[in-house]
Motif scaffolding. Sequence first.
Motif, PDB file in Angstrom:
ATOM      1  N   TYR A   9       0.828  -1.201   0.000  1.00  0.00           N
ATOM      2  CA  TYR A   9       0.000   0.000   0.000  1.00  0.00           C
ATOM      3  C   TYR A   9       0.865   1.255   0.000  1.00  0.00           C
ATOM      4  O   TYR A   9       1.928   1.283   0.611  1.00  0.00           O
ATOM      5  CB  TYR A   9      -0.908   0.040   1.230  1.00  0.00           C
ATOM      6  CG  TYR A   9      -1.892  -1.088   1.302  1.00  0.00           C
ATOM      7  CD1 TYR A   9      -2.932  -1.190   0.398  1.00  0.00           C
ATOM      8  CD2 TYR A   9      -1.777  -2.064   2.281  1.00  0.00           C
ATOM      9  CE1 TYR A   9      -3.837  -2.217   0.466  1.00  0.00           C
ATOM     10  CE2 TYR A   9      -2.683  -3.104   2.355  1.00  0.00           C
ATOM     11  CZ  TYR A   9      -3.712  -3.174   1.441  1.00  0.00           C
ATOM     12  OH  TYR A   9      -4.607  -4.200   1.504  1.00  0.00           O
ATOM     13  N   GLU A  13      -3.030   5.255   0.734  1.00  0.00           N
ATOM     14  CA  GLU A  13      -3.929   4.105   0.872  1.00  0.00           C
ATOM     15  C   GLU A  13      -3.963   3.606   2.311  1.00  0.00           C
ATOM     16  O   GLU A  13      -5.022   3.221   2.807  1.00  0.00           O
ATOM     17  CB  GLU A  13      -3.494   2.974  -0.061  1.00  0.00           C
ATOM     18  CG  GLU A  13      -3.752   3.269  -1.508  1.00  0.00           C
ATOM     19  CD  GLU A  13      -3.091   2.284  -2.444  1.00  0.00           C
ATOM     20  OE1 GLU A  13      -3.517   2.239  -3.607  1.00  0.00           O
ATOM     21  OE2 GLU A  13      -2.158   1.571  -2.027  1.00  0.00           O
ATOM     22  N   ARG A  16      -6.212   6.035   4.174  1.00  0.00           N
ATOM     23  CA  ARG A  16      -7.622   5.845   3.811  1.00  0.00           C
ATOM     24  C   ARG A  16      -8.169   4.579   4.453  1.00  0.00           C
ATOM     25  O   ARG A  16      -9.291   4.562   4.975  1.00  0.00           O
ATOM     26  CB  ARG A  16      -7.778   5.778   2.292  1.00  0.00           C
ATOM     27  CG  ARG A  16      -7.671   7.140   1.665  1.00  0.00           C
ATOM     28  CD  ARG A  16      -7.766   7.171   0.162  1.00  0.00           C
ATOM     29  NE  ARG A  16      -8.583   6.166  -0.451  1.00  0.00           N
ATOM     30  CZ  ARG A  16      -8.335   5.640  -1.652  1.00  0.00           C
ATOM     31  NH1 ARG A  16      -7.289   6.024  -2.335  1.00  0.00           N
ATOM     32  NH2 ARG A  16      -9.138   4.737  -2.158  1.00  0.00           N
ATOM     33  N   ARG A  17      -7.371   3.496   4.429  1.00  0.00           N
ATOM     34  CA  ARG A  17      -7.800   2.242   5.049  1.00  0.00           C
ATOM     35  C   ARG A  17      -7.988   2.429   6.553  1.00  0.00           C
ATOM     36  O   ARG A  17      -8.968   1.961   7.121  1.00  0.00           O
ATOM     37  CB  ARG A  17      -6.796   1.125   4.776  1.00  0.00           C
ATOM     38  CG  ARG A  17      -6.855   0.578   3.374  1.00  0.00           C
ATOM     39  CD  ARG A  17      -5.843  -0.547   3.164  1.00  0.00           C
ATOM     40  NE  ARG A  17      -5.951  -1.603   4.146  1.00  0.00           N
ATOM     41  CZ  ARG A  17      -6.838  -2.605   4.109  1.00  0.00           C
ATOM     42  NH1 ARG A  17      -7.659  -2.698   3.103  1.00  0.00           N
ATOM     43  NH2 ARG A  17      -6.880  -3.504   5.064  1.00  0.00           N
ATOM     44  N   ILE A  46      -9.807  -0.290  -2.564  1.00  0.00           N
ATOM     45  CA  ILE A  46      -8.424   0.106  -2.299  1.00  0.00           C
ATOM     46  C   ILE A  46      -7.490  -1.078  -2.518  1.00  0.00           C
ATOM     47  O   ILE A  46      -6.414  -0.942  -3.115  1.00  0.00           O
ATOM     48  CB  ILE A  46      -8.288   0.675  -0.874  1.00  0.00           C
ATOM     49  CG1 ILE A  46      -9.052   1.992  -0.749  1.00  0.00           C
ATOM     50  CG2 ILE A  46      -6.824   0.890  -0.507  1.00  0.00           C
ATOM     51  CD1 ILE A  46      -9.172   2.506   0.669  1.00  0.00           C
ATOM     52  N   ASP A  47      -7.898  -2.265  -2.053  1.00  0.00           N
ATOM     53  CA  ASP A  47      -7.089  -3.473  -2.255  1.00  0.00           C
ATOM     54  C   ASP A  47      -6.911  -3.777  -3.739  1.00  0.00           C
ATOM     55  O   ASP A  47      -5.811  -4.123  -4.187  1.00  0.00           O
ATOM     56  CB  ASP A  47      -7.739  -4.672  -1.564  1.00  0.00           C
ATOM     57  CG  ASP A  47      -7.684  -4.578  -0.050  1.00  0.00           C
ATOM     58  OD1 ASP A  47      -6.893  -3.763   0.474  1.00  0.00           O
ATOM     59  OD2 ASP A  47      -8.444  -5.320   0.602  1.00  0.00           O
ATOM     60  N   GLN A  49      -7.027  -1.675  -6.277  1.00  0.00           N
ATOM     61  CA  GLN A  49      -6.132  -0.690  -6.874  1.00  0.00           C
ATOM     62  C   GLN A  49      -4.673  -1.021  -6.567  1.00  0.00           C
ATOM     63  O   GLN A  49      -3.815  -0.916  -7.443  1.00  0.00           O
ATOM     64  CB  GLN A  49      -6.456   0.712  -6.359  1.00  0.00           C
ATOM     65  CG  GLN A  49      -7.743   1.278  -6.868  1.00  0.00           C
ATOM     66  CD  GLN A  49      -8.112   2.578  -6.176  1.00  0.00           C
ATOM     67  OE1 GLN A  49      -7.513   2.960  -5.170  1.00  0.00           O
ATOM     68  NE2 GLN A  49      -9.119   3.261  -6.712  1.00  0.00           N
ATOM     69  N   ALA A  50      -4.400  -1.425  -5.343  1.00  0.00           N
ATOM     70  CA  ALA A  50      -3.032  -1.768  -4.951  1.00  0.00           C
ATOM     71  C   ALA A  50      -2.556  -3.020  -5.691  1.00  0.00           C
ATOM     72  O   ALA A  50      -1.391  -3.081  -6.125  1.00  0.00           O
ATOM     73  CB  ALA A  50      -2.951  -1.973  -3.445  1.00  0.00           C
TER      74      ALA A  50
END
Length: 58
Positions: A9, A13, A16-17, A46-47, A49-50
């Motif tokens: 991340y 990120e 945000r998480r 988010i996961d 995107q990473a």
Amino acid sequence: MAAEDKPEYTTGEKWRRAGLIVRGCKRSLAGENVDLSDIDSKLDRIDDQARKRAAKKK
């Protein structure tokens, strides 16, 4: 999620998480019947995107 499946991340990120996890915890305190699906979907996004970024890097 397996250890090798966990993406790397960025700092943004991670923040945000962390914020989403805190928001989910606060909502959970409200009771058992609280809907957390929107927070779960944001964390999944988010996961994803990473993972895409990590796959592009290889």
